[in-house]
Design a protein around this motif. Structure first.
Motif, PDB file in Angstrom:
ATOM      1  N   TYR A 258       4.134  -6.972   4.657  1.00 57.30           N
ATOM      2  CA  TYR A 258       4.378  -6.007   3.579  1.00 57.30           C
ATOM      3  C   TYR A 258       3.990  -4.589   4.016  1.00 57.30           C
ATOM      4  CZ  TYR A 258       3.881  -3.681  -0.943  1.00 57.30           C
ATOM      5  OH  TYR A 258       3.965  -2.794  -1.984  1.00 57.30           O
ATOM      6  N   VAL A 259       2.799  -4.430   4.573  1.00 54.51           N
ATOM      7  CA  VAL A 259       2.332  -3.116   5.001  1.00 54.51           C
ATOM      8  C   VAL A 259       3.198  -2.595   6.147  1.00 54.51           C
ATOM      9  CG1 VAL A 259       0.400  -1.864   6.064  1.00 54.51           C
ATOM     10  CG2 VAL A 259      -0.018  -3.429   4.155  1.00 54.51           C
TER      11      VAL A 259
ATOM     12  N   LEU B 218       6.385  -1.276   4.637  1.00 49.30           N
ATOM     13  CA  LEU B 218       6.159   0.022   3.990  1.00 49.30           C
ATOM     14  C   LEU B 218       6.079   1.146   5.015  1.00 49.30           C
ATOM     15  CD1 LEU B 218       3.524  -0.621   1.168  1.00 49.30           C
ATOM     16  CD2 LEU B 218       5.960  -0.158   0.924  1.00 49.30           C
TER      17      LEU B 218
ATOM     18  N   TRP C  71       3.185  -1.653  -8.477  1.00 51.86           N
ATOM     19  CA  TRP C  71       3.476  -1.493  -7.050  1.00 51.86           C
ATOM     20  C   TRP C  71       2.261  -0.945  -6.308  1.00 51.86           C
ATOM     21  CZ3 TRP C  71       3.863   3.162  -4.219  1.00 51.86           C
ATOM     22  CH2 TRP C  71       4.294   3.002  -2.904  1.00 51.86           C
ATOM     23  N   LEU C  72       1.594   0.048  -6.904  1.00 54.67           N
ATOM     24  CA  LEU C  72       0.386   0.599  -6.270  1.00 54.67           C
ATOM     25  C   LEU C  72      -0.700  -0.464  -6.152  1.00 54.67           C
ATOM     26  CD1 LEU C  72       0.222   4.130  -7.919  1.00 54.67           C
ATOM     27  CD2 LEU C  72       0.665   3.606  -5.512  1.00 54.67           C
TER      28      LEU C  72
ATOM     29  N   SER D  10       0.185  -2.843  -3.405  1.00 57.54           N
ATOM     30  CA  SER D  10       0.003  -2.177  -2.109  1.00 57.54           C
ATOM     31  C   SER D  10      -1.465  -2.100  -1.717  1.00 57.54           C
ATOM     32  CB  SER D  10       0.616  -0.776  -2.145  1.00 57.54           C
ATOM     33  OG  SER D  10       2.003  -0.869  -2.361  1.00 57.54           O
TER      34      SER D  10
ATOM     35  N   ALA E  97      -2.618  -5.544  -0.789  1.00 55.17           N
ATOM     36  CA  ALA E  97      -2.090  -5.944   0.522  1.00 55.17           C
ATOM     37  C   ALA E  97      -2.897  -5.311   1.644  1.00 55.17           C
ATOM     38  CB  ALA E  97      -0.620  -5.556   0.634  1.00 55.17           C
TER      39      ALA E  97
END
Length: 181
Positions: free
Chosen positions: A30-31, A34, A164-165, A168, A171
C-alpha cells in the motif's frame, strides 16, 4: 472460602507472527503504491513544468475519471489545438474554476482562435466556445487515483478523506510493528 485465580496474561498464539507478517506485507504494498503514484505525478511536473490538476467531475469519462490527476502543458500563446486535444481552460460559467474538455471543432472568429469543446460523457457540446487566450494548457498525462484526496476535499466528502488518512497512517505504522515471540 474460594480462592480467586489471578488473571492470566493474554498470549499470542503461533499464528501471530504470520498475521503480523501478512499485515506488514500488505502495508508495504500500500505504501509503495502511494509513493509510486505520488512520484509519477510529481516527477513529470517538476521536470517539464507541467501543471498538475485534479479532476472532480465525470464529464470526461471514460478517458479521465473523477479523482484522476491530469498534467497540463502550459498553453503556447501562438499555438493551435485541434480535435482530439484535451484542454484545461477557464470555465466561462464558473469564474475562477477550470474545465477540462476535449476539442471537437476549431474556428477563427475575427482573428481569434476559438474552440468548441465537449466532455466525453456529455451528450452535447459545451454551450459556448473558448478563446485561445482562455486556455491554460493541453492535457499531456492522466494519472488515475492520485487526485482523489483533492477531489474529496473539493466535494466535501471529508469522512472518506479521514478514513483514507487513517488507513494510510495505520499502514505506515504497521511497517514498524514487530511480533513478539
Amino acid at each position: 472460602m474460594t480462592a480467586v485465580a489471578a488473571p492470566q496474561p493474554i498470549t499470542a498464539g503461533p499464528w501471530a507472527p504470520r498475521l503480523v507478517g501478512c499485515a506488514r506485507f500488505a502495508a508495504l504494498v500500500y505504501v509503495f503504491a502511494l509513493v509510486f503514484l505520488a512520484l509519477s505525478a510529481v516527477t513529470p511536473a517538476l521536470i517539464s513544468g507541467w501543471q498538475p490538476l485534479s479532476v472532480v467531475s465525470g464529464s470526461m469519462q471514460p478517458a479521465i475519471a473523477p479523482g484522476s490527476l491530469v498534467l497540463v502543458q502550459p498553453a503556447d500563446p501562438d499555438g493551435f489545438y485541434a480535435h482530439p486535444s484535451i484542454l484545461a481552460f477557464n470555465d466561462p460559467d464558473r469564474p475562477g474554476q477550470l474545465l477540462t474538455h476535449r476539442v471537437v471543432d476549431t474556428a477563427r472568429v475575427d482573428g481569434v482562435v476559438r474552440y468548441t469543446t465537449k466532455g466525453d460523457a456529455n451528450q452535447v457540446d459545451d454551450s459556448g466556445t473558448v478563446a485561445h487566450g482562455d486556455v491554460v494548457g493541453a492535457v499531456r498525462m492522466v494519472i488515475p487515483f492520485v487526485g482523489l484526496p483533492a477531489t474529496w476535499v473539493h466535494t466535501g466528502t471529508l469522512a472518506t478523506l479521514g478514513l483514507w488518512l487513517l488507513v494510510s497512517v495505520l499502514a505506515v505504522s504497521a511497517l514498524f510493528v514487530r511480533a513478539r515471540p
